[in-house]
Design a protein around this motif. Sequence first.
Motif, mmCIF file in Angstrom:
data_model
loop_
_atom_site.group_PDB
_atom_site.id
_atom_site.type_symbol
_atom_site.label_atom_id
_atom_site.label_comp_id
_atom_site.label_asym_id
_atom_site.label_seq_id
_atom_site.Cartn_x
_atom_site.Cartn_y
_atom_site.Cartn_z
ATOM 1 N N ARG A 39 19.309 38.499 47.657
ATOM 2 C CA ARG A 39 20.487 38.784 48.084
ATOM 3 C C ARG A 39 21.514 39.730 47.360
ATOM 4 N NH1 ARG A 39 20.758 34.542 44.421
ATOM 5 N NH2 ARG A 39 22.391 34.803 42.793
ATOM 6 N N TYR A 40 20.813 40.412 46.350
ATOM 7 C CA TYR A 40 21.598 41.301 45.529
ATOM 8 C C TYR A 40 21.757 42.652 46.216
ATOM 9 C CZ TYR A 40 20.125 37.613 42.166
ATOM 10 O OH TYR A 40 20.134 36.417 41.650
ATOM 11 N N ALA A 41 22.895 43.498 45.935
ATOM 12 C CA ALA A 41 23.189 44.578 46.243
ATOM 13 C C ALA A 41 22.973 45.742 45.630
ATOM 14 C CB ALA A 41 24.734 44.646 46.502
ATOM 15 N N LEU A 78 20.559 48.308 46.822
ATOM 16 C CA LEU A 78 19.806 47.461 47.552
ATOM 17 C C LEU A 78 20.290 47.152 48.964
ATOM 18 C CD1 LEU A 78 18.451 44.705 45.054
ATOM 19 C CD2 LEU A 78 17.195 47.101 45.781
ATOM 20 N N ARG A 79 21.670 47.484 49.014
ATOM 21 C CA ARG A 79 22.496 46.977 50.065
ATOM 22 C C ARG A 79 23.681 48.401 50.076
ATOM 23 N NH1 ARG A 79 18.964 44.213 50.474
ATOM 24 N NH2 ARG A 79 18.831 42.005 50.636
ATOM 25 N N GLU A 80 24.092 48.525 51.129
ATOM 26 C CA GLU A 80 25.405 49.532 51.376
ATOM 27 C C GLU A 80 26.616 49.029 50.477
ATOM 28 O OE1 GLU A 80 28.151 51.930 54.579
ATOM 29 O OE2 GLU A 80 26.516 50.497 55.203
ATOM 30 N N ASP A 81 27.169 49.793 49.711
ATOM 31 C CA ASP A 81 28.306 49.381 48.965
ATOM 32 C C ASP A 81 29.633 49.419 49.733
ATOM 33 O OD1 ASP A 81 30.470 49.324 47.074
ATOM 34 O OD2 ASP A 81 29.440 50.069 45.467
ATOM 35 N N ALA A 82 30.203 48.271 50.195
ATOM 36 C CA ALA A 82 31.199 48.101 51.253
ATOM 37 C C ALA A 82 32.536 48.518 50.444
ATOM 38 C CB ALA A 82 31.274 46.800 51.945
ATOM 39 N N GLY A 83 32.573 48.582 48.935
ATOM 40 C CA GLY A 83 33.858 48.855 48.400
ATOM 41 C C GLY A 83 34.319 47.574 47.544
ATOM 42 N N LEU A 84 35.224 47.973 46.713
ATOM 43 C CA LEU A 84 35.750 46.988 45.900
ATOM 44 C C LEU A 84 37.403 47.357 45.684
ATOM 45 C CD1 LEU A 84 33.112 45.803 43.307
ATOM 46 C CD2 LEU A 84 33.969 44.198 45.051
ATOM 47 N N ALA A 85 38.092 46.237 45.149
ATOM 48 C CA ALA A 85 39.496 46.597 44.355
ATOM 49 C C ALA A 85 39.033 46.383 43.037
ATOM 50 C CB ALA A 85 40.568 45.785 44.929
ATOM 51 N N VAL A 86 39.525 47.221 42.312
ATOM 52 C CA VAL A 86 39.445 47.036 40.619
ATOM 53 C C VAL A 86 40.876 47.027 39.907
ATOM 54 C CG1 VAL A 86 37.068 47.801 40.506
ATOM 55 C CG2 VAL A 86 38.800 49.492 40.092
ATOM 56 N N TRP A 87 40.831 46.656 38.891
ATOM 57 C CA TRP A 87 42.239 46.794 38.077
ATOM 58 C C TRP A 87 41.787 47.951 37.158
ATOM 59 C CZ3 TRP A 87 46.380 44.544 39.380
ATOM 60 C CH2 TRP A 87 46.538 43.134 40.110
ATOM 61 N N CYS A 88 43.025 48.770 36.761
ATOM 62 C CA CYS A 88 42.697 49.847 35.877
ATOM 63 C C CYS A 88 44.057 49.856 35.142
ATOM 64 C CB CYS A 88 42.413 50.825 36.619
ATOM 65 S SG CYS A 88 42.402 52.457 35.751
ATOM 66 N N SER A 89 43.637 50.122 33.683
ATOM 67 C CA SER A 89 44.852 50.732 32.713
ATOM 68 C C SER A 89 44.973 52.105 33.177
ATOM 69 C CB SER A 89 44.382 50.246 31.301
ATOM 70 O OG SER A 89 45.092 51.106 30.754
ATOM 71 N N PRO A 90 46.330 52.791 32.827
ATOM 72 C CA PRO A 90 46.383 54.026 33.190
ATOM 73 C C PRO A 90 45.698 55.047 32.039
ATOM 74 C CG PRO A 90 48.477 52.990 33.150
ATOM 75 C CD PRO A 90 47.530 52.053 32.750
ATOM 76 N N LEU A 110 29.847 58.970 41.674
ATOM 77 C CA LEU A 110 28.894 57.943 42.288
ATOM 78 C C LEU A 110 29.313 57.885 44.017
ATOM 79 C CD1 LEU A 110 28.889 55.229 39.468
ATOM 80 C CD2 LEU A 110 27.501 57.034 39.954
ATOM 81 N N ALA A 111 30.214 58.407 44.470
ATOM 82 C CA ALA A 111 30.518 58.248 45.914
ATOM 83 C C ALA A 111 30.741 56.669 46.152
ATOM 84 C CB ALA A 111 29.555 58.904 46.549
ATOM 85 N N MET A 112 31.338 56.068 45.427
ATOM 86 C CA MET A 112 31.589 54.479 45.685
ATOM 87 C C MET A 112 33.082 54.286 45.817
ATOM 88 S SD MET A 112 29.279 52.603 42.641
ATOM 89 C CE MET A 112 27.529 52.870 42.726
#
Length: 437
Positions: A261-263, A303-315, A328-330
Amino acid sequence: MPDDLCVSMEIPPDTAFACPAAGAAQTLAKRSGFGQRESFRFQLTVEEFCLCLIGLVQAKEPLRVAMTGKRYLLRSEFTFRAAELSLGGLNITAHALGRGDGEPSRDLGLLLAGNAADRFHLEHQGGERFRIVAEVDRRYPELTPIAAPEGICPPYRLELHADAARLCQAAALAASAYPPWQCPGSFHTPEQFADLVADGQVACVCALDAAGQTVGLLTWNPCSSQALYFSGPFVFTPAEMRPDVARLLLDGFLEAVARERYAIVLGFRATGDLLPGYFEPLGSLQACAATGCDRQPVVFRHLREDAGLAVWCSPRIENFLRETYERLAMPRDILPVEAPAGRPRRESLLGTAFDRCRDLAELRPFLDGQDMAANLAAHVAAIREKGIHRILYYMDLARSWEAALADDLLQSGFSPKVVLPHGGQGDMVVWQHDQDS
């Protein structure tokens, strides 16, 4: 696993019930075939955690205790509700921190519990619900170095279900032929490696020659619900034969995980036998911090297409993240989070894992607190005193409070080095402590 022994109970918030819980821990350890030393440590771990947590759980709320005896470790899980949880006494630095006049002494029980276990993990399950998992390892014989096989003759073939003797031999061959930082820690206790494979915690493929000699090994294990870590390929042949064995191992590995099942597959311990074209670079870490002699490549493969994510980020690390994701074109939605203006908890808690063979300490945040920057600095000092040079810190960008700790990390001498896509609940940032800080 069928040979696991399990005991579970709910105990009321009454210290009188810590003793029967400890008795059950002792019986479980003995029935699981552990020695006296491990049994005593497990009993002490369960008893002290029970005593401490009973004083922290909400009134009339039970403390749930689940204990498991596996072939390679003893595990205790404590599930509870607590309104104000402060566990600073579990930090590895707790014994060295003094108190001012009039302040209460550090909870001895937390010190005993933390020191008795080989590792512990705190999970905040939402609201006032928490879970602590503490583990005690079985003691295994140390590695006896062995020589590489001679008279190797192709053709080569894969062994997907090697027996314990083959696994022990392959781990010992790898540990004897490759630098420690490229090898999983269990290779230095080969019987433990075989038990991890038998329990399903680690998977591997072995390569054999025409005569049945072990000529290669590649291992992998999950690091999250979406990602795998792999180690290798480890090849035990003369130079001219190495590419053929490495290719066999890599193809066998990718064929095996393609059905799962891994991506994504991530590699911290890719060896020099990794063939071009199989993986892409994520970045690198310093592999031999005492001398600065090596760079440790970090690689990945989808292993699977990266469908994207939301990530938290400090300035403070936004540029680093944006440049990484662009390279990485992610696709990522970057959500800003500021450093906390106020922190209700006085004491933070960091989890620390040591691997002396690999000259490595790894830090993970469990609880935020007003002392986070000072606690990070104290951990660095304590780790350096143990003679360990490489210090890594893992930040999960799915948790806003973890992402907000960037200022504390920079202040304490850490720098962001690599992003591990799907390496935790979300993407993971690996920080490394700078030697000259």
